[in-house]
Design an enzyme around this catalytic site. Structure first.
Site, PDB file in Angstrom:
ATOM      1  N   ASP A 157      -9.549  -0.269  -5.283  1.00 34.65           N
ATOM      2  CA  ASP A 157     -10.664  -0.166  -4.206  1.00 34.65           C
ATOM      3  C   ASP A 157     -11.994   0.079  -4.894  1.00 34.65           C
ATOM      4  O   ASP A 157     -13.086  -0.067  -4.176  1.00 34.65           O
ATOM      5  CB  ASP A 157     -10.238   1.279  -3.449  1.00 34.65           C
ATOM      6  CG  ASP A 157      -9.447   1.059  -2.135  1.00 34.65           C
ATOM      7  OD1 ASP A 157      -8.770   0.159  -1.940  1.00 34.65           O
ATOM      8  OD2 ASP A 157      -9.346   1.981  -1.305  1.00 34.65           O
ATOM      9  N   GLU A 166      -7.252  -5.969   4.424  1.00 33.57           N
ATOM     10  CA  GLU A 166      -7.260  -5.783   2.729  1.00 33.57           C
ATOM     11  C   GLU A 166      -5.880  -6.530   2.321  1.00 33.57           C
ATOM     12  O   GLU A 166      -5.858  -6.894   1.095  1.00 33.57           O
ATOM     13  CB  GLU A 166      -7.129  -4.219   2.788  1.00 33.57           C
ATOM     14  CG  GLU A 166      -8.447  -3.432   2.951  1.00 33.57           C
ATOM     15  CD  GLU A 166      -8.367  -2.141   3.251  1.00 33.57           C
ATOM     16  OE1 GLU A 166      -8.669  -1.474   2.254  1.00 33.57           O
ATOM     17  OE2 GLU A 166      -7.893  -1.612   4.172  1.00 33.57           O
ATOM     18  N   ASN A 186      -9.805   6.611   9.581  1.00 34.42           N
ATOM     19  CA  ASN A 186      -9.744   7.834   9.423  1.00 34.42           C
ATOM     20  C   ASN A 186     -10.638   8.487   8.202  1.00 34.42           C
ATOM     21  O   ASN A 186     -11.076   9.595   8.077  1.00 34.42           O
ATOM     22  CB  ASN A 186      -8.193   8.193   9.100  1.00 34.42           C
ATOM     23  CG  ASN A 186      -7.997   9.675   9.122  1.00 34.42           C
ATOM     24  OD1 ASN A 186      -8.301  10.402  10.140  1.00 34.42           O
ATOM     25  ND2 ASN A 186      -7.328  10.317   7.990  1.00 34.42           N
ATOM     26  N   ASN A 197       0.761  -1.273  -0.018  1.00 33.73           N
ATOM     27  CA  ASN A 197      -0.003  -0.064   0.106  1.00 33.73           C
ATOM     28  C   ASN A 197       0.930   1.252  -0.207  1.00 33.73           C
ATOM     29  O   ASN A 197       1.449   1.524   1.076  1.00 33.73           O
ATOM     30  CB  ASN A 197      -0.940  -0.015   1.201  1.00 33.73           C
ATOM     31  CG  ASN A 197      -1.926   1.218   1.240  1.00 33.73           C
ATOM     32  OD1 ASN A 197      -1.953   2.108   0.304  1.00 33.73           O
ATOM     33  ND2 ASN A 197      -2.819   1.155   2.340  1.00 33.73           N
ATOM     34  N   MET A 252     -11.717   2.734  13.712  1.00 30.18           N
ATOM     35  CA  MET A 252     -12.786   3.336  14.528  1.00 30.18           C
ATOM     36  C   MET A 252     -14.021   2.179  14.866  1.00 30.18           C
ATOM     37  O   MET A 252     -14.393   1.994  16.033  1.00 30.18           O
ATOM     38  CB  MET A 252     -13.453   4.625  14.367  1.00 30.18           C
ATOM     39  CG  MET A 252     -12.384   5.890  14.625  1.00 30.18           C
ATOM     40  SD  MET A 252     -13.349   7.291  14.486  1.00 30.18           S
ATOM     41  CE  MET A 252     -12.593   7.896  13.061  1.00 30.18           C
ATOM     42  N   GLY A 253     -14.156   1.771  13.703  1.00 31.81           N
ATOM     43  CA  GLY A 253     -15.104   0.500  13.802  1.00 31.81           C
ATOM     44  C   GLY A 253     -14.828  -0.503  14.721  1.00 31.81           C
ATOM     45  O   GLY A 253     -15.835  -1.009  15.504  1.00 31.81           O
ATOM     46  N   ASP A 257      -8.068  11.894  15.564  1.00 35.61           N
ATOM     47  CA  ASP A 257      -8.177  10.661  16.357  1.00 35.61           C
ATOM     48  C   ASP A 257      -9.240  10.509  17.276  1.00 35.61           C
ATOM     49  O   ASP A 257      -9.531  11.353  18.281  1.00 35.61           O
ATOM     50  CB  ASP A 257      -6.911  10.314  16.922  1.00 35.61           C
ATOM     51  CG  ASP A 257      -6.565   8.749  17.600  1.00 35.61           C
ATOM     52  OD1 ASP A 257      -7.574   8.566  18.144  1.00 35.61           O
ATOM     53  OD2 ASP A 257      -5.493   8.422  17.299  1.00 35.61           O
ATOM     54  N   LYS A 268       3.760   0.874   2.846  1.00 38.25           N
ATOM     55  CA  LYS A 268       3.213  -0.022   3.752  1.00 38.25           C
ATOM     56  C   LYS A 268       3.310  -1.249   3.193  1.00 38.25           C
ATOM     57  O   LYS A 268       2.754  -1.510   2.107  1.00 38.25           O
ATOM     58  CB  LYS A 268       1.955   0.193   4.437  1.00 38.25           C
ATOM     59  CG  LYS A 268       1.458  -0.672   5.518  1.00 38.25           C
ATOM     60  CD  LYS A 268      -0.076  -0.101   5.844  1.00 38.25           C
ATOM     61  CE  LYS A 268      -0.583  -1.061   6.748  1.00 38.25           C
ATOM     62  NZ  LYS A 268      -2.013  -0.680   7.570  1.00 38.25           N
TER      63      LYS A 268
END
Length: 398
Positions: free
Chosen positions: A146, A383, A209, A8, A332-333, A283, A15
């Site tokens: 995506d 992913e 994010n 990524n 967050m989920g 955040d 990454k």
């Protein structure tokens, strides 16, 4: 057995995750940050160890060389030729790519042309692809988009209500994003529920994010909240999400710091959302700390965030004519129980109810009560694994 790297790449970061395939075992993972800047950071995690180096890495080609040499240096691989495939996440595939593809010169050129749809993402991905092709020219590179998952949307869903010439001439339409994540968690939800995906109606909420919510009908994307670009949808970490477009020329007229539409879009992408409203952070952990301190700006940012997510989920109940489950995923989920509690608290009319003993930090699985008509699931997205699987599937087809 083979080794596959999932990549990524951003404009200044790379990454990565190395898999043993087809076992899907993670051998190592890491990130190279601040590419093109002073004091670049390369982090490698393997066998419970963490190695970090501060370097000056000038471009993506240099970053890839450092990554591959680190894999050898730390004994993770013995030679480059142990790597049999590389998979690249690409945000925007437009209408050109309805599924993952093996990279060739034409594909790379098309990805660069599609940068207009994802200017923050596609150029970095293209740089990463080019670097790996230069250094490992004989190894299959695969692009995973995506947007591909969302190409199943109906025309009346993906078109905007503007003159059709803007679609026919300029391809202005909804494309969506986070498709790889939505596809993966829907598949995992079907396993968790013990039912065929082809029979399920799911709402998948990728809340990190970036925030996107998708209506999944029998395994396909029926609608999704991100649009022509990833700026659309609910409020996000630094992105505004949906706003009245007439605000853009108004702000250019009123604010001397905003000289043109590009300035406003940059503000909406990078200086808005939780960060812009709260003045504290993008955040959620910092926002929740502000709630504890009764910081009025943190409270306002949080309330807008919850409101926009509830509205988006609610409209997808209408799109699907009901749902079997709501799935929370991403940063967050997966890790913000208070946010999940407050979102579900506004959706109880749909027959959702969560168990407070399960809705805690770190829990994964079904967090709904036995009586809940709509199941509420927390599933970790992966992913990178999806990318590695597509490499394994396509690497012998070039």
């Amino acid at each position: 057995m083979s080794k596959t790297i999932a990549i990524n790449a951003g404009s200044s970061s790379l990454k990565w995750q190395l898999y043993q395939m087809p076992e899907e075992a993670v051998l190592a993972q890491g990130i190279i940050e601040r590419i093109g800047l002073k004091d670049s950071i390369s982090t490698v995690k393997y066998d419970g160890k963490k190695e970090e180096q501060i370097l000056d890495i000038h471009d993506h080609t240099e970053a890839v060389k450092i990554l591959l040499n680190d894999l050898i240096h730390f004994g993770i691989i013995a030679a480059y030729d142990e790597i049999t495939g590389v998979g690249h996440r690409v945000v925007a595939g437009g209408e050109l790519f309805k599924e993952s593809v093996v990279v060739n010169d034409k594909v790379l050129e098309q990805i660069e042309e599609l940068s207009v749809l994802a200017p923050l993402h596609n150029p970095g991905a293209a740089a990463g692809i080019r670097a790996f092709r230069d250094i490992l020219p004989d190894i299959t590179s695969v692009c995973v988009f995506d947007t591909s998952f969302h190409t199943s949307m109906a025309k009346h869903t993906y078109l905007y209500p503007i003159p059709q010439k803007y679609y026919t001439d300029y391809k202005v339409r909804k494309y969506g994003a986070h498709g790889t994540s939505h596809k993966y968690v829907a598949q995992e939800a079907a396993k968790m529920l013990g039912r065929p995906l082809e029979e399920l109606k799911l709402i998948t909420a990728h809340i990190g994010n970036g925030v996107s919510i998708t209506a999944n009908y029998h395994g396909q994307s029926a609608d999704t909240s991100m649009g022509f670009t990833p700026l659309a949808g609910p409020m996000m970490g630094t992105r505004s999400g949906d706003i009245d477009p007439a605000i853009i020329p108004y702000l250019i007229e009123q604010d001397p710091e905003l000289k043109d539409a590009a300035d406003v879009v940059n503000m909406l992408n990078k200086k808005s959302g939780l960060s812009g409203v709260s003045g504290i952070s993008s955040d959620m952990r910092d926002i929740e700390a502000g709630l504890q301190e009764d910081n009025p700006d943190a409270v306002l940012a949080y309330n807008i965030f919850i409101d926009r997510i509830k509205k988006c989920i609610g409209q997808y109940f209408a799109v699907l004519n009901g749902a079997d489950a709501l799935v929370f995923t991403a940063g967050m989920g997966e890790n913000a129980p208070l946010m999940r509690q407050d979102v579900i608290g506004g959706l109880t009319w749909f027959g959702m109810d969560i168990d407070p003993e399960k809705n805690v930090f770190g829990y994964r699985g079904d967090i709904s009560t036995p009586e809940s008509k709509v199941k509420v699931l927390v599933i970790s997205t992966d992913e990178e694994l999806c990318i590695a699987r597509d490499v394994e599937r396509l690497k012998n087809t070039k």
